[in-house]
Design an enzyme around this catalytic site. Structure first.
Site, PDB file in Angstrom:
ATOM      1  N   ASN A 154      23.944   0.855 -12.263  1.00  0.00           N
ATOM      2  CA  ASN A 154      24.345   1.951 -13.155  1.00  0.00           C
ATOM      3  C   ASN A 154      24.592   1.357 -14.542  1.00  0.00           C
ATOM      4  O   ASN A 154      25.545   0.611 -14.738  1.00  0.00           O
ATOM      5  CB  ASN A 154      25.618   2.598 -12.582  1.00  0.00           C
ATOM      6  N   HIS A 204      21.025  10.772 -14.352  1.00  0.00           N
ATOM      7  CA  HIS A 204      21.729   9.532 -14.665  1.00  0.00           C
ATOM      8  C   HIS A 204      21.761   8.695 -13.399  1.00  0.00           C
ATOM      9  O   HIS A 204      22.097   9.197 -12.324  1.00  0.00           O
ATOM     10  CB  HIS A 204      23.145   9.861 -15.146  1.00  0.00           C
ATOM     11  N   CYS A 207      28.738   8.046 -19.320  1.00  0.00           N
ATOM     12  CA  CYS A 207      27.453   8.232 -18.632  1.00  0.00           C
ATOM     13  C   CYS A 207      26.650   9.393 -19.203  1.00  0.00           C
ATOM     14  O   CYS A 207      25.423   9.425 -19.096  1.00  0.00           O
ATOM     15  CB  CYS A 207      27.670   8.441 -17.134  1.00  0.00           C
TER      16      CYS A 207
END
Ligand SMILES: CC(C)(COP(=O)(O)OP(=O)(O)OC[C@H]1O[C@@H](n2cnc3c(N)ncnc32)[C@H](O)[C@@H]1OP(=O)(O)O)[C@@H](O)C(=O)NCCC(=O)NCCS
Length: 337
Positions: free
Chosen positions: A294, A264, A118
């Site tokens: 995500n 993020h 990530c």
């Protein structure tokens, strides 16, 4: 540019691409014991995009790259370095960098693969920024892409993970600033704590196993990513604000100077906690997880591209980026747009 000035890295083009197939929470309700209400309340996600068979991470990366190249208005032959970030490469090896290089028909330029999950986009941005400031490269394609959907457990066993993740790609073109006008990447800040590697990981395949692929691992679902959601949540809410504070301190700035925060897009509740921790108004936080889920390394460049193209981020604005994820790794960057 003045003679002895160290150039700053500026973004001269952005682009993103998601595969066309939209998967809603209602679609997931048909596959596992979950509900639209649970997913929206815990994550803010309404839908995400999934690839169809035969499409790999490098394919999404290529589409996003083409859009960034077009946005920058450059001849791809002038790109002199490529950095690609993903946790879901087309193959165990080689990485996707070389596949993107070949598919875009770039010259035999270097292709660096970044594996920081990530945090991958900011880690990759940091590496690219050093190359540009050192004068090593003058035009870098930085692309982050993920195909998560082909390796998620869509049974009840994997529902904590599989509802969260989506597929997509985002890309930027990076170049040295032609003038000393304060624009560009001000600084990047990278962190890790590998003691938590097993809290968010894909345990198998592992080079520790001989042979690497063993039938029991499939039956036990050990090739699927796993996460200790609570621990990830708590650490993400702490580490992202910490990293932004480190960036502000380095540059003698305060949170009030920040025009836009792009966290993020892990989970909208996490983004809200990060905003609260930093005491930044919610209106300054860029959020699109409701439509994409995500997308790991790709989430920040996708959000960035939308915000720039939508006119929300304007020249001269101060943009703070922050990420947290598997490793654990976390990172921040400040960019004067
Ligand atoms: C995953 C996450 C949303 C779960 O939220 P939570 O409030 O911590 O929920 P819990 O893990 O306590 O689970 C609560 C219940 O919901 C259940 N549940 C898990 N996933 C579910 C789903 N998709 N649908 C319905 N129920 C679900 C759990 O089994 C648990 O049931 P139980 O109480 O009977 O055991 C949350 O922990 C989170 O956001 N973690 C970080 C995730 C993340 O961002 N990861 C990527 C980092 S980059």
């Amino acid at each position: 540019m003045k003679m002895n000035m160290t150039p700053r890295t500026i973004v001269t083009g952005t682009g993103h691409y998601v595969p066309p197939r939209v998967v809603t929470n209602q679609d997931l309700e048909k596959l596992m014991d979950t509900s639209d209400e649970w997913i929206v309340e815990r994550s803010g996600i309404h839908e995400r995009h999934h690839v169809d068979g035969g499409v790999g991470t490098s394919d999404l990366a290529v589409e996003a790259s083409k859009r960034a190249i077009a946005d920058a208005g450059i001849d791809p032959a002038t790109i002199d370095f490529l950095v690609a970030a993903t946790l879901s490469p087309d193959h165990y090896f080689p990485g996707i960098g070389v596949l993107i290089q070949a598919k875009l028909g770039l010259g035999t330029i270097g292709a660096l693969d970044v594996r920081n999950q990530c945090s991958g986009f900011i880690y990759a941005l940091s590496a690219a920024d050093q190359f540009i400031r050192a004068g090593t490269y003058k035009r870098i394609l930085l692309v982050a892409a993920e195909v998560q959907s082909t390796n998620l457990d869509f049974s009840d066993r994997g529902r904590d993970m599989s509802v969260l993740f989506g597929d997509g790609a985002g890309a930027v073109i990076l170049e040295p600033s032609p003038e000393d006008d304060g624009r560009g990447v001000l600084s990047t800040h990278l962190f890790s704590d590998g003691r938590f590697a097993s809290h968010l990981w894909m345990e198998k395949p592992s080079s520790k196993d001989s042979p690497t692929f063993q039938p029991p691992f499939f039956d036990e679902g050990r090739f699927f990513p796993k996460m200790e959601g609570r621990n990830v949540f708590v650490n993400a809410c702490q580490r992202m604000p910490e990293s932004v504070r480190a960036a502000l301190e380095r540059n003698g700035l305060t949170i009030d100077d920040v025009d836009h925060l792009i966290p993020h897009q892990a989970n909208d509740r996490i983004s809200m906690m990060v905003a609260k921790g930093l005491k930044i108004p919610v209106e300054k936080v860029i959020r699109n997880i409701d439509r994409f889920g995500n997308t790991t390394a790709a989430s920040i460049p996708i959000a960035l591209d939308e915000a720039v193209k939508g006119g929300r981020i304007k020249r001269g604005d101060l943009v703070a980026l922050t990420a947290f994820g598997s490793g654990y790794t976390w990172a921040s960057a400040l960019v004067r747009w």
